[in-house]
Design a protein around this motif. Structure first.
Motif, short mmCIF file in Angstrom:
data_model
loop_
_atom_site.label_atom_id
_atom_site.label_comp_id
_atom_site.label_asym_id
_atom_site.label_seq_id
_atom_site.Cartn_x
_atom_site.Cartn_y
_atom_site.Cartn_z
N TYR A 124 -5.80 -5.40 2.96
CA TYR A 124 -4.05 -4.98 2.83
C TYR A 124 -3.72 -3.93 2.94
CZ TYR A 124 -5.49 -10.14 2.43
OH TYR A 124 -5.75 -11.48 2.83
N ALA A 125 -4.39 -2.88 2.02
CA ALA A 125 -4.11 -1.21 1.63
C ALA A 125 -3.93 -0.68 2.56
CB ALA A 125 -4.60 -1.42 0.24
N LEU A 126 -5.28 -1.40 3.54
CA LEU A 126 -5.64 -0.49 4.31
C LEU A 126 -4.51 -1.04 5.41
CD1 LEU A 126 -7.05 1.94 6.81
CD2 LEU A 126 -9.01 -0.36 7.17
N GLY A 127 -4.19 -1.73 5.96
CA GLY A 127 -3.51 -2.74 6.33
C GLY A 127 -1.75 -2.02 6.27
N THR A 128 -1.65 -1.90 4.47
CA THR A 128 0.16 -0.99 4.98
C THR A 128 0.30 -0.02 4.89
OG1 THR A 128 -0.13 -2.72 3.40
CG2 THR A 128 1.14 -1.35 2.50
N LEU A 129 -1.23 1.29 4.44
CA LEU A 129 -1.06 2.67 5.03
C LEU A 129 -0.54 2.94 6.30
CD1 LEU A 129 -3.38 4.45 2.83
CD2 LEU A 129 -0.76 4.20 2.50
N THR A 130 -1.50 1.66 6.88
CA THR A 130 -1.45 2.47 8.66
C THR A 130 -0.19 1.33 9.47
OG1 THR A 130 -2.34 -0.23 9.25
CG2 THR A 130 -4.14 1.80 9.07
N THR A 131 0.28 0.69 8.49
CA THR A 131 1.49 0.88 9.17
C THR A 131 2.46 1.42 8.83
OG1 THR A 131 1.68 -1.96 8.84
CG2 THR A 131 3.36 -1.51 8.85
#
Length: 280
Positions: free
Chosen positions: A240-247
């Motif tokens: 989820y942290a990865l998804g947040t950063l890419t967003t």
């Protein structure tokens, strides 16, 4: 001001609210869950609140190669963006004059938009396999993604040049400008905001493209493929942290593009005479 709103207004307001919730709800949910505590899981309720998983993302992961896949997606996006802008502008200029086969060439260019993406990926992968060339993100995936970004760039340029006032070019030629000076000092500054839009389309469509890259990236994943692979192995909120950063990164790219458009328009409104000085 005292006029009452009818029932249709409230129905449409509810529909719009549901649409916004459906559109941004998953993004917000992932963003919230990425702030789980160190012992948190992948679902609600949250077990504490921290930034632990964001720091964990920068450490060596047992599964996945985040930074390698991110760098590949970023470079691939820049490559696709550059080619999309150049080819779209050249095609837009070429289609301003009728030539033999123009209609069929246009239909051929936009056909890839209606072909299922997975079939394009499969076809490009098979072509490379038959030719004995190893598929890779900078070759086969690059070509497959261009079949997705170029039609959008072409359609934008066709719309731009369809409204373009040719009197500006005629005035430049009357002042003694060469064809190249006319394009450089007159045409390109006028269509500058649209070029930024084409560049944004090219980069963002490439950056998160999954289907057309699935069978063409070879052994080295791009970021969307890496995230997909991590969903079957990673069981912590680091995903989820990865998804947040890419967003957040995607939104920053959009903000940068909007800022560039605003700057281009301000420079264009500041003094059209500057373009004329460069041609004299």
């Amino acid at each position: 001001m005292s006029e009452k709103r009818g029932a249709a207004f409230y129905v449409l307001a509810i529909f719009f609210a549901l649409f916004v919730a459906f559109l941004y709800g998953p993004i917000v949910t992932i963003g919230i869950l990425s702030f789980q505590g160190p012992s948190g899981g992948l679902t609600f309720p949250m077990n504490g609140v921290s930034t632990h998983w964001f720091f964990d993302l920068f450490e060596q992961q047992a599964v996945g190669d985040f930074w390698g896949s991110f760098s590949r997606s970023f470079m691939l996006g820049l490559m696709v963006m550059a080619v999309t802008v150049v080819v779209s502008v050249m095609a837009g200029l070429a289609f301003r004059r009728r030539f033999v086969g123009a209609t069929w060439l246009f239909y051929l260019a936009v056909t890839s938009l209606i072909i299922p993406s997975i079939l394009v990926s499969l076809g490009v992968g098979l072509m490379f396999d038959i030719a004995g060339i190893t598929p890779n993100w900078f070759s086969s995936a690059f070509g497959a993604q261009l079949t997705w970004t170029l039609p959008f760039g072409l359609l934008i340029m066709f719309a731009v040049f369809n409204r373009f006032d040719k009197s500006y070019e005629e005035a430049a030629r009357d002042l003694g400008a060469t064809p190249w000076q006319t394009v450089r000092h007159v045409v390109l500054p006028i269509i500058g905001p649209s070029l930024i839009g084409v560049a944004l389309f090219g980069f963002t469509l490439s950056y998160d493209e999954f289907a057309r890259t699935l069978m063409t990236a070879g052994s080295r994943n791009t970021l969307p493929l890496e995230i997909f692979g991590m969903t079957t192995n990673v069981t912590t909120p680091v995903l989820y942290a990865l998804g947040t950063l890419t967003t957040v990164f995607s939104f920053l790219i959009i903000c940068a593009a909007l800022g560039a458009v605003a700057l281009t328009r301000r420079r264009k409104a500041r003094g059209p005479s500057d373009a004329g000085k460069g041609m004299v």
